[in-house]
Design a protein around this motif. Structure first.
Motif, PDB file in Angstrom:
ATOM      1  N   LEU A   1     -61.509 -17.648  16.217  1.00 30.41           N
ATOM      2  CA  LEU A   1     -61.749 -16.304  15.711  1.00 30.41           C
ATOM      3  C   LEU A   1     -61.959 -15.326  16.872  1.00 30.41           C
ATOM      4  CD1 LEU A   1     -64.234 -17.134  12.794  1.00 30.41           C
ATOM      5  CD2 LEU A   1     -61.761 -16.800  12.675  1.00 30.41           C
ATOM      6  N   PRO A   2     -61.902 -14.028  16.600  1.00 31.89           N
ATOM      7  CA  PRO A   2     -62.110 -13.036  17.672  1.00 31.89           C
ATOM      8  C   PRO A   2     -63.442 -13.183  18.397  1.00 31.89           C
ATOM      9  CG  PRO A   2     -61.124 -11.973  15.779  1.00 31.89           C
ATOM     10  CD  PRO A   2     -61.450 -13.370  15.355  1.00 31.89           C
ATOM     11  N   ASP A   3     -64.478 -13.701  17.707  1.00 29.66           N
ATOM     12  CA  ASP A   3     -65.775 -13.888  18.385  1.00 29.66           C
ATOM     13  C   ASP A   3     -65.850 -15.223  19.130  1.00 29.66           C
ATOM     14  OD1 ASP A   3     -66.053 -15.788  16.409  1.00 29.66           O
ATOM     15  OD2 ASP A   3     -67.925 -14.995  15.592  1.00 29.66           O
ATOM     16  N   ARG A   4     -64.683 -15.887  19.257  1.00 26.96           N
ATOM     17  CA  ARG A   4     -64.522 -17.152  19.984  1.00 26.96           C
ATOM     18  C   ARG A   4     -65.060 -18.378  19.241  1.00 26.96           C
ATOM     19  NH1 ARG A   4     -62.364 -16.252  24.796  1.00 26.96           N
ATOM     20  NH2 ARG A   4     -62.567 -14.191  25.760  1.00 26.96           N
ATOM     21  N   THR A   5     -65.439 -18.204  18.001  1.00 29.17           N
ATOM     22  CA  THR A   5     -65.805 -19.352  17.181  1.00 29.17           C
ATOM     23  C   THR A   5     -64.551 -20.161  16.871  1.00 29.17           C
ATOM     24  OG1 THR A   5     -67.627 -18.160  16.138  1.00 29.17           O
ATOM     25  CG2 THR A   5     -66.795 -20.100  14.979  1.00 29.17           C
ATOM     26  N   GLN A   6     -64.647 -21.467  17.010  1.00 27.90           N
ATOM     27  CA  GLN A   6     -63.519 -22.349  16.710  1.00 27.90           C
ATOM     28  C   GLN A   6     -63.753 -23.055  15.379  1.00 27.90           C
ATOM     29  OE1 GLN A   6     -62.857 -24.977  20.041  1.00 27.90           O
ATOM     30  NE2 GLN A   6     -61.957 -23.366  21.301  1.00 27.90           N
TER      31      GLN A   6
ATOM     32  N   LEU B   1     -62.889  -9.365  13.114  1.00 23.93           N
ATOM     33  CA  LEU B   1     -62.244  -8.207  13.727  1.00 23.93           C
ATOM     34  C   LEU B   1     -62.453  -8.199  15.236  1.00 23.93           C
ATOM     35  CD1 LEU B   1     -63.381  -5.460  11.195  1.00 23.93           C
ATOM     36  CD2 LEU B   1     -61.032  -6.241  11.522  1.00 23.93           C
ATOM     37  N   PRO B   2     -61.539  -7.624  15.996  1.00 21.72           N
ATOM     38  CA  PRO B   2     -61.757  -7.462  17.434  1.00 21.72           C
ATOM     39  C   PRO B   2     -62.990  -6.599  17.686  1.00 21.72           C
ATOM     40  CG  PRO B   2     -59.473  -6.978  16.846  1.00 21.72           C
ATOM     41  CD  PRO B   2     -60.225  -7.102  15.572  1.00 21.72           C
ATOM     42  N   SER B   3     -63.604  -6.774  18.840  1.00 21.78           N
ATOM     43  CA  SER B   3     -64.823  -6.031  19.166  1.00 21.78           C
ATOM     44  C   SER B   3     -64.624  -4.520  19.101  1.00 21.78           C
ATOM     45  CB  SER B   3     -65.321  -6.430  20.567  1.00 21.78           C
ATOM     46  OG  SER B   3     -64.311  -6.188  21.538  1.00 21.78           O
ATOM     47  N   THR B   4     -63.389  -4.068  19.271  1.00 23.99           N
ATOM     48  CA  THR B   4     -63.075  -2.634  19.202  1.00 23.99           C
ATOM     49  C   THR B   4     -63.530  -2.029  17.889  1.00 23.99           C
ATOM     50  OG1 THR B   4     -61.070  -3.095  20.482  1.00 23.99           O
ATOM     51  CG2 THR B   4     -61.216  -0.929  19.442  1.00 23.99           C
ATOM     52  N   TYR B   5     -63.475  -2.821  16.825  1.00 23.20           N
ATOM     53  CA  TYR B   5     -63.806  -2.309  15.495  1.00 23.20           C
ATOM     54  C   TYR B   5     -65.182  -2.766  15.013  1.00 23.20           C
ATOM     55  CZ  TYR B   5     -58.794  -1.369  15.485  1.00 23.20           C
ATOM     56  OH  TYR B   5     -57.536  -0.921  15.799  1.00 23.20           O
ATOM     57  N   ASN B   6     -65.993  -3.263  15.900  1.00 25.05           N
ATOM     58  CA  ASN B   6     -67.320  -3.738  15.509  1.00 25.05           C
ATOM     59  C   ASN B   6     -68.408  -2.707  15.709  1.00 25.05           C
ATOM     60  OD1 ASN B   6     -66.416  -6.193  14.649  1.00 25.05           O
ATOM     61  ND2 ASN B   6     -66.833  -7.266  16.569  1.00 25.05           N
TER      62      ASN B   6
END
Length: 461
Positions: free
Chosen positions: A262-267, A203-208
């Protein structure tokens, strides 16, 4: 009397609802078919869903048809309130045409008409079969409609504008099923057990931070991350794995990116083989099991247990048993010629549509599977006795053209809009198109008040 204002067309899908005026080239509103209810009993629809991630997200459509009539009116009211560039329109002033699946029930038809006439108070109302609208949009009245959307994959043969109801089949092996395989793949790549993924990574950081319901997490990931993953990373192999290239009828290379971020920048890295194997579940679901989802083995007498290509063959084989007299000799010249012509119409007018049909290689694979298998399933006809059956899917525009993409995403709405727009065509005599539309497609409020549900069920059977 013909209404002078344009009809409103609403097409409720499992994932999204499409709405707009029949006079428009595209639906002006495309919004989620899901909804939430806040503590004050206000129903949140469209973009408002994302403002309250703490609420439970619920659905209106299951198995391709509306089941939640308690809240479906709010979905339709939202459409009316946001038409005309957000200015809204009065439902009492505009005819309404809605789409439905071929397996919709009489009870649902009656409930839909009741809301349309008694809650929305529309002057004219129509229910149109979605595959019929899609085929009409291509300018054909006979053909085979293969529609693979989010919640349902369906196959519908249509002959001279008449849906062959006994030969229509559908299954749940569609876009949402592919989402499950995509999610399990991402979980495995990240080292999680099935169903144990940390949604904060998806999820985007907005919803974390703060309170986020599990249903909202699932909804947001499915409608955003997984949809993006399918569109950018996945393709369908043609020919299928294990079939030599010499047997491929539609050889097109589809190169996917090597990683997904992914949203957390994991590839997450994917090989070409991995990217093309994930969608095999739509074709042979029983081979690609999911740890937490029961998938029955395919049964000879249960079409819904099969993948999309076999679903097409089920439809064609059933059509043969319907069209060829029981006990008749399949080699009989007249029977053979008659059904051979029907098969020719189906093969030359095959419409592959729905969101999944936009996945690279999907249409090629369906056509290739039919071409390879039809000669053994339907061996007694000239059109299937050839060495190779070539099926070129129906299109109004070249493959990849933006209008072809619109046709596949909004084909049902566009076809319905074409028919509903007949109400506003200029008429000077009693045989005008508006009168044809009224006679064939619409029920007036006065007729509904006089004849009620029986008229609805009979008109839209």
């Amino acid at each position: 009397m013909v209404n002078s204002l344009p009809a409103v067309v609403i097409d409720n899908g499992t994932s999204t609802t499409r709405a707009g005026f029949a006079s428009e080239d595209l639906p002006s509103l495309v919004f989620s078919s899901s909804y939430s209810v806040d503590e004050n009993n206000n129903v949140l629809i469209g973009d408002k869903l994302n403002t309250r991630p703490d609420l439970e997200v619920m659905t209106l459509v299951d198995n391709g048809i509306v089941y939640n009539f308690e809240h479906i009116a709010k979905n339709w009211e939202y459409a009316y309130e946001n038409l005309d560039s957000g200015n809204g329109v009065d439902s009492k002033e505009h005819p309404l045409m809605m789409t439905e699946q071929t397996w919709n029930t009489s009870k649902n038809k009656a409930a839909t008409a009741q809301i349309a006439f008694e809650t929305l108070e529309v002057p004219l109302f129509s229910l149109l079969k979605s595959p019929l609208a899609q085929l009409y949009h291509t300018g054909r009245s006979s053909g085979l409609v293969v529609d693979v959307g989010a919640g349902v994959a369906s196959v519908t043969p249509i002959i001279d504008g008449v849906i062959q109801q006994k030969s229509c089949f559908h299954s749940k092996y569609a876009g949402d099923f592919a989402n499950l395989h995509a999610l399990r793949s991402i979980e495995a790549k990240l080292g999680y057990q099935p169903g144990q993924v940390d949604y904060n990574r998806l999820l985007p950081s907005t919803y974390n931070s703060g309170n986020v319901s599990q249903s909202f997490r699932s909804y947001y990931v499915a409608h955003n991350l997984l949809q993006n993953f399918k569109e950018t990373m996945l393709s369908v192999s043609e020919p299928p794995p294990g079939v030599t290239s010499s047997n491929a009828y539609y050889q097109q290379a589809h190169q996917s990116p090597s990683f997904f971020q992914l949203p957390d920048r994991t590839q997450i890295h994917y090989s070409e083989r991995e990217s093309s194997s994930l969608l095999e579940a739509l074709f042979v679901p029983h081979i690609y099991k999911l740890p937490d989802v029961p998938i029955p083995d395919p049964a000879f007498d249960k079409a819904h247990t099969h993948g999309i290509s076999n679903l097409v063959l089920f439809s064609l084989k059933n059509l043969e048993s319907t069209m060829v007299p029981a006990g008749g000799d399949p080699q009989n010249a007249s029977n053979n010629a008659r059904f051979n012509e029907i098969l020719r119409q189906m093969f030359t007018n095959t419409l592959i549509t729905g969101g999944c049909s936009l996945l690279p290689g999907f249409s090629d694979r369906v056509c290739g599977d039919i071409s390879r298998t039809a000669p053994s399933v339907l061996p007694n006809y000239m059109i299937t006795s050839q060495y190779k059956i070539y099926i070129n899917p129906l299109r109004n525009y070249p493959s990849g053209d933006i209008n072809d993409i619109f046709d596949k995403k909004f084909g049902s709405w566009l076809g319905a809009a074409n028919l509903a727009n007949m109400l506003n065509d200029a008429v000077e005599d009693e045989n005008g198109s508006a009168n044809i539309a009224l006679d064939n497609w619409f029920i007036s409020k006065a007729d509904y008040e006089e004849l009620g549900e029986d008229l609805v069920v009979e008109k839209f059977k």
